[in-house]
Design an enzyme around this catalytic site. Structure first.
Site, PDB file in Angstrom:
ATOM      1  N   PRO A 130     -60.998  49.777  19.786  1.00 47.16           N
ATOM      2  CA  PRO A 130     -59.854  48.857  19.867  1.00 47.16           C
ATOM      3  C   PRO A 130     -58.938  49.159  21.051  1.00 47.16           C
ATOM      4  O   PRO A 130     -58.404  48.245  21.679  1.00 47.16           O
ATOM      5  CB  PRO A 130     -59.136  49.067  18.530  1.00 47.16           C
ATOM      6  CG  PRO A 130     -60.204  49.560  17.609  1.00 47.16           C
ATOM      7  CD  PRO A 130     -61.081  50.427  18.466  1.00 47.16           C
ATOM      8  N   TYR A 131     -58.756  50.430  21.342  1.00 45.07           N
ATOM      9  CA  TYR A 131     -57.922  50.835  22.478  1.00 45.07           C
ATOM     10  C   TYR A 131     -58.513  50.329  23.788  1.00 45.07           C
ATOM     11  O   TYR A 131     -57.802  49.745  24.620  1.00 45.07           O
ATOM     12  CB  TYR A 131     -57.818  52.357  22.488  1.00 45.07           C
ATOM     13  CG  TYR A 131     -57.217  52.959  23.729  1.00 45.07           C
ATOM     14  CD1 TYR A 131     -55.844  52.971  23.930  1.00 45.07           C
ATOM     15  CD2 TYR A 131     -58.033  53.538  24.700  1.00 45.07           C
ATOM     16  CE1 TYR A 131     -55.286  53.541  25.068  1.00 45.07           C
ATOM     17  CE2 TYR A 131     -57.487  54.103  25.837  1.00 45.07           C
ATOM     18  CZ  TYR A 131     -56.117  54.111  26.016  1.00 45.07           C
ATOM     19  OH  TYR A 131     -55.583  54.672  27.150  1.00 45.07           O
ATOM     20  N   TYR A 132     -59.809  50.512  23.978  1.00 49.00           N
ATOM     21  CA  TYR A 132     -60.448  50.070  25.209  1.00 49.00           C
ATOM     22  C   TYR A 132     -60.459  48.538  25.320  1.00 49.00           C
ATOM     23  O   TYR A 132     -60.297  48.000  26.418  1.00 49.00           O
ATOM     24  CB  TYR A 132     -61.876  50.618  25.296  1.00 49.00           C
ATOM     25  CG  TYR A 132     -61.924  52.049  25.764  1.00 49.00           C
ATOM     26  CD1 TYR A 132     -61.558  52.388  27.064  1.00 49.00           C
ATOM     27  CD2 TYR A 132     -62.336  53.069  24.912  1.00 49.00           C
ATOM     28  CE1 TYR A 132     -61.593  53.697  27.502  1.00 49.00           C
ATOM     29  CE2 TYR A 132     -62.369  54.391  25.338  1.00 49.00           C
ATOM     30  CZ  TYR A 132     -62.000  54.695  26.635  1.00 49.00           C
ATOM     31  OH  TYR A 132     -62.038  56.004  27.078  1.00 49.00           O
TER      32      TYR A 132
END
Length: 216
Positions: A130-132
């Site tokens: 999700p961060y990427y």
């Protein structure tokens, strides 16, 4: 003197950057903070600060941005929050900051992103998908704007002292980069007009960061 709004100023990179810009003759840092209780560090440093949330409205961000010349987005939801915060801070907060910049005619915009933000094959394996995804699409939106952007993609962030040396040629071969050196790269990007329109991926290395950016 150019006034630089640091969004995410209370983060580790943001605090180091505030100190560095305070020592620069050509720049004046302006800190954007999420909570009033975060103000003491910046008051002691003699840095102008304002309280606003990137989860708030575009107008709220624009009000603070109005009197500045450049924006550094180094905000992040952190590792202890849920995926919802990753969306509202790392992605939507970044996009709202771009919208605020366009509303206030602030052209210079530096985004602190992440190494491998375009490499979907690595996202799932990292455990940080999700961060990427958030970083990838925030970068994507920034590239579609008419802002004078620079996208910085450091590798794994380290708390050790900076060396002033980085690797932008094969950053994936190095393991991490100090937050102090990330802040140093931001300062150089603000200084070097030829960094505009570029994506600069980097890690620790053996090239002085000023030289590395001029070659990137």
């Amino acid at each position: 003197m150019k006034r630089v709004l640091i969004i995410g100023a209370n983060g580790k990179i943001g605090k180091i950057l505030s100190r560095k810009l305070k020592d620069e003759a050509d720049f004046e840092p302006v800190a954007m903070l999420r909570k009033p209780e975060q103000a003491s560090f910046f008051d002691d440093l003699g840095v102008e600060r304002h309280v606003a949330s990137i989860e708030g409205s575009v107008d709220e961000i624009a009000k603070i941005m109005k009197e500045t010349d450049a924006v550094v987005f180094t905000a992040g939801s952190g590792g202890n929050t849920g995926h919802d915060k990753t969306l509202t801070v790392d992605l939507d907060g970044a996009v709202k900051s771009m919208e605020a910049a366009r509303l206030t005619d602030v052209k210079r915009f530096i985004m602190v992103s992440a190494l491998n933000a375009d490499d979907r094959d690595l996202w799932a394996a990292s455990g940080l998908e999700p961060y990427y995804i958030a970083k990838h699409y925030a970068d994507f939106v920034l590239k579609t704007t008419d802002l004078d952007y620079t996208i910085l993609r450091p590798g794994r962030l380290l708390d050790e002292p900076g060396t002033g040396m980085i690797n932008i040629t094969y950053p994936e071969k190095e393991d991490g980069v100090s937050r102090e050196d990330v802040a140093g790269v931001i300062v150089q990007a603000l200084k070097q007009k030829d960094s505009i329109g570029k994506i600069i991926a980097f890690n620790q290395g053996k090239t002085p960061l000023e030289k590395a950016l001029s070659q990137g």
